[in-house]
Design an enzyme around this catalytic site. Structure first.
Site, PDB file in Angstrom:
ATOM      1  N   ASP A  51       0.838  -1.199   0.000  1.00 59.47           N
ATOM      2  CA  ASP A  51       0.000   0.000   0.000  1.00 59.47           C
ATOM      3  C   ASP A  51       0.875   1.251   0.000  1.00 59.47           C
ATOM      4  OD1 ASP A  51      -2.579   1.546   0.501  1.00 59.47           O
ATOM      5  OD2 ASP A  51      -1.319   2.168   2.189  1.00 59.47           O
ATOM      6  N   TYR A  56       2.676  10.200   0.369  1.00 57.67           N
ATOM      7  CA  TYR A  56       3.859   9.692   1.056  1.00 57.67           C
ATOM      8  C   TYR A  56       5.127  10.144   0.325  1.00 57.67           C
ATOM      9  CZ  TYR A  56       0.395   6.507   3.146  1.00 57.67           C
ATOM     10  OH  TYR A  56      -0.704   5.983   3.779  1.00 57.67           O
ATOM     11  N   LYS A  82      -3.785   5.817  -3.354  1.00 60.04           N
ATOM     12  CA  LYS A  82      -4.864   6.654  -2.829  1.00 60.04           C
ATOM     13  C   LYS A  82      -5.136   7.852  -3.727  1.00 60.04           C
ATOM     14  CE  LYS A  82      -3.642   5.030   1.755  1.00 60.04           C
ATOM     15  NZ  LYS A  82      -2.318   4.457   1.457  1.00 60.04           N
ATOM     16  N   GLY A 232      -1.703   1.102  11.853  1.00 59.40           N
ATOM     17  CA  GLY A 232      -1.509   1.714  13.171  1.00 59.40           C
ATOM     18  C   GLY A 232      -1.789   0.798  14.328  1.00 59.40           C
ATOM     19  N   VAL A 233      -1.408  -0.481  14.218  1.00 54.31           N
ATOM     20  CA  VAL A 233      -1.728  -1.430  15.288  1.00 54.31           C
ATOM     21  C   VAL A 233      -1.010  -1.101  16.596  1.00 54.31           C
ATOM     22  CG1 VAL A 233      -2.335  -3.349  13.788  1.00 54.31           C
ATOM     23  CG2 VAL A 233       0.053  -3.040  14.477  1.00 54.31           C
ATOM     24  N   PHE A 234       0.075  -0.331  16.512  1.00 48.53           N
ATOM     25  CA  PHE A 234       0.799   0.045  17.728  1.00 48.53           C
ATOM     26  C   PHE A 234       0.405   1.437  18.220  1.00 48.53           C
ATOM     27  CE2 PHE A 234       4.128  -2.774  15.624  1.00 48.53           C
ATOM     28  CZ  PHE A 234       3.757  -3.891  16.344  1.00 48.53           C
ATOM     29  N   ASN A 235      -0.613   2.037  17.599  1.00 47.86           N
ATOM     30  CA  ASN A 235      -1.098   3.368  18.006  1.00 47.86           C
ATOM     31  C   ASN A 235       0.017   4.387  18.136  1.00 47.86           C
ATOM     32  OD1 ASN A 235      -3.574   1.619  19.567  1.00 47.86           O
ATOM     33  ND2 ASN A 235      -4.145   3.423  18.369  1.00 47.86           N
ATOM     34  N   SER A 236       0.731   4.577  17.031  1.00 43.60           N
ATOM     35  CA  SER A 236       1.849   5.532  16.943  1.00 43.60           C
ATOM     36  C   SER A 236       3.056   5.097  17.764  1.00 43.60           C
ATOM     37  CB  SER A 236       1.418   6.939  17.342  1.00 43.60           C
ATOM     38  OG  SER A 236       0.390   7.405  16.499  1.00 43.60           O
ATOM     39  N   ILE A 238       3.199   3.333  20.999  1.00 46.14           N
ATOM     40  CA  ILE A 238       3.179   3.039  22.430  1.00 46.14           C
ATOM     41  C   ILE A 238       2.978   1.553  22.729  1.00 46.14           C
ATOM     42  CG2 ILE A 238       0.700   3.504  22.723  1.00 46.14           C
ATOM     43  CD1 ILE A 238       1.518   4.829  25.466  1.00 46.14           C
ATOM     44  N   LEU A 239       2.272   0.836  21.865  1.00 47.04           N
ATOM     45  CA  LEU A 239       2.078  -0.595  22.109  1.00 47.04           C
ATOM     46  C   LEU A 239       3.304  -1.415  21.714  1.00 47.04           C
ATOM     47  CD1 LEU A 239      -1.652  -1.134  21.067  1.00 47.04           C
ATOM     48  CD2 LEU A 239      -0.689  -1.021  23.367  1.00 47.04           C
TER      49      LEU A 239
END
Length: 332
Positions: A51, A56, A82, A232-236, A238-239
């Site tokens: 993607d 970008y 996109k 964004g599975v790590f939410n920028s 932090i995860l």
């Protein structure tokens, strides 16, 4: 790597996919060599869905994807880009700052109209140097990017003309599927209540920490057979980093509340004997409407680390333990 279908189409994508913001220079410079090395690593790991977007690096990411994919068998991978932004050349000192380092020398204009989307597709084909784009996402059309008043104008422009362009492109076989590429839930609901979508690339709103999509969007996707592509599975971050000093949530320094929530989540993961990042990476794939999880990086080592998270055993029963610490973003 396992594949899943996009909506009602015949198109299939690998359940882990590669997102191209970082190789366009998001937040830090990315050399062509590093981009090609990382893309090759993704290919060797079995990722076959890629993607990108004109935004970008202001065309840089698309050019690099095209260079990498040009000599791959066209039926061996899926590609999305996109629409919604058009780019025009400007002097170097007039290139806008949108957090891309060393972007190409262009400025952008938003255009969600019929003509704007058709022009955007033509420009993307030229930058990619490829003869087929599988999925088109309408990029950043909601209030998260534009605010409430401008969103009304863009939404009307899209519904009055842009949607027709996507329908025509799909009917002609130019693309196989279309949808939205956004960071918010409300605009997805607004569009889906008026027109069906094949898929939605949703960043950061269906994660272990942020489950904003659960209440309304997931049921609607199940009903309409619309697939989710989760970014964004790590939410920028932090995860992935844990609640360390400087950790980010939703593109901003994490609040004390977010740090405390993730600290509690880390304790759950520690008691379960697996990294919190593994639970975060695998979480969306337990939802049947999710077709794939995007991983985006400009470093091969980071890519390898993320893919290896799939090999970690995280029992499905673990995810209920995290619910007390999740957040739901306001839809208004």
């Amino acid at each position: 790597m396992e594949k899943r279908r996009i909506g009602k189409t015949a198109l299939e994508v690998t359940e882990v996919s590669f997102g191209g913001a970082a190789i366009g220079g998001l937040y830090r410079a990315c050399s062509r060599e590093a981009a090609m090395e990382t893309l090759q690593g993704a290919w060797e790991a079995g990722l076959r869905y890629f993607d990108t977007a004109p935004f970008y690096g202001f065309g840089l990411s698309e050019r690099r994807f095209g260079d990498f994919l040009r000599y791959k068998p066209r039926d061996s991978y899926a590609l999305s880009t996109k629409v919604g932004r058009l780019f025009r050349p400007v002097p170097e000192d007039q290139v806008p700052d949108h957090s891309y380092v060393d972007p190409l020398p262009f400025a952008l204009d938003y255009d969600y109209s019929y003509d704007g989307i058709m022009r955007s597709v033509d420009f993307s084909y030229a930058r990619l140097g490829l003869n087929k784009i599988d999925i088109l996402y309408v990029h950043d059309i909601g209030a998260y990017t534009h605010g409430a008043e401008k969103t009304k104008l863009h939404f009307r422009q899209f519904m009055d003309g842009g949607l027709k362009a996507l329908e025509e492109l799909k009917r002609a076989g130019t693309i196989s599927a279309y949808g939205l590429g956004v960071n918010e839930v409300q605009i997805c609901l607004d569009v889906m209540r008026r027109a069906p979508l094949d898929c939605i690339l949703l960043a950061s709103r269906y994660s272990l920490l942020d489950r904003t999509a659960e209440a309304e969007l997931l049921p609607l996707c199940r009903e309409q057979q619309t697939s989710l592509v989760i970014g964004g599975v790590f939410n920028s971050g932090i995860l992935a980093t844990g609640p360390v000093q400087g950790a980010h949530f939703d593109y901003q320094p994490a609040s004390r509340d977010m740090l405390d929530r993730v600290d509690a989540m880390e304790k759950i993961a520690g008691e379960g004997g697996y990294p919190l990042a593994a639970a975060a990476f695998q979480f969306p794939l337990h939802e049947p409407t999710v077709a794939t999880v995007l991983t985006g990086t400009a470093k091969l080592a980071n890519l390898t680390r993320n893919i290896e998270l799939l090999d970690t055993n995280v029992p499905g029963t673990e995810y209920a333990k995290y619910r007390p610490y999740t957040v739901v973003q306001s839809l208004t």
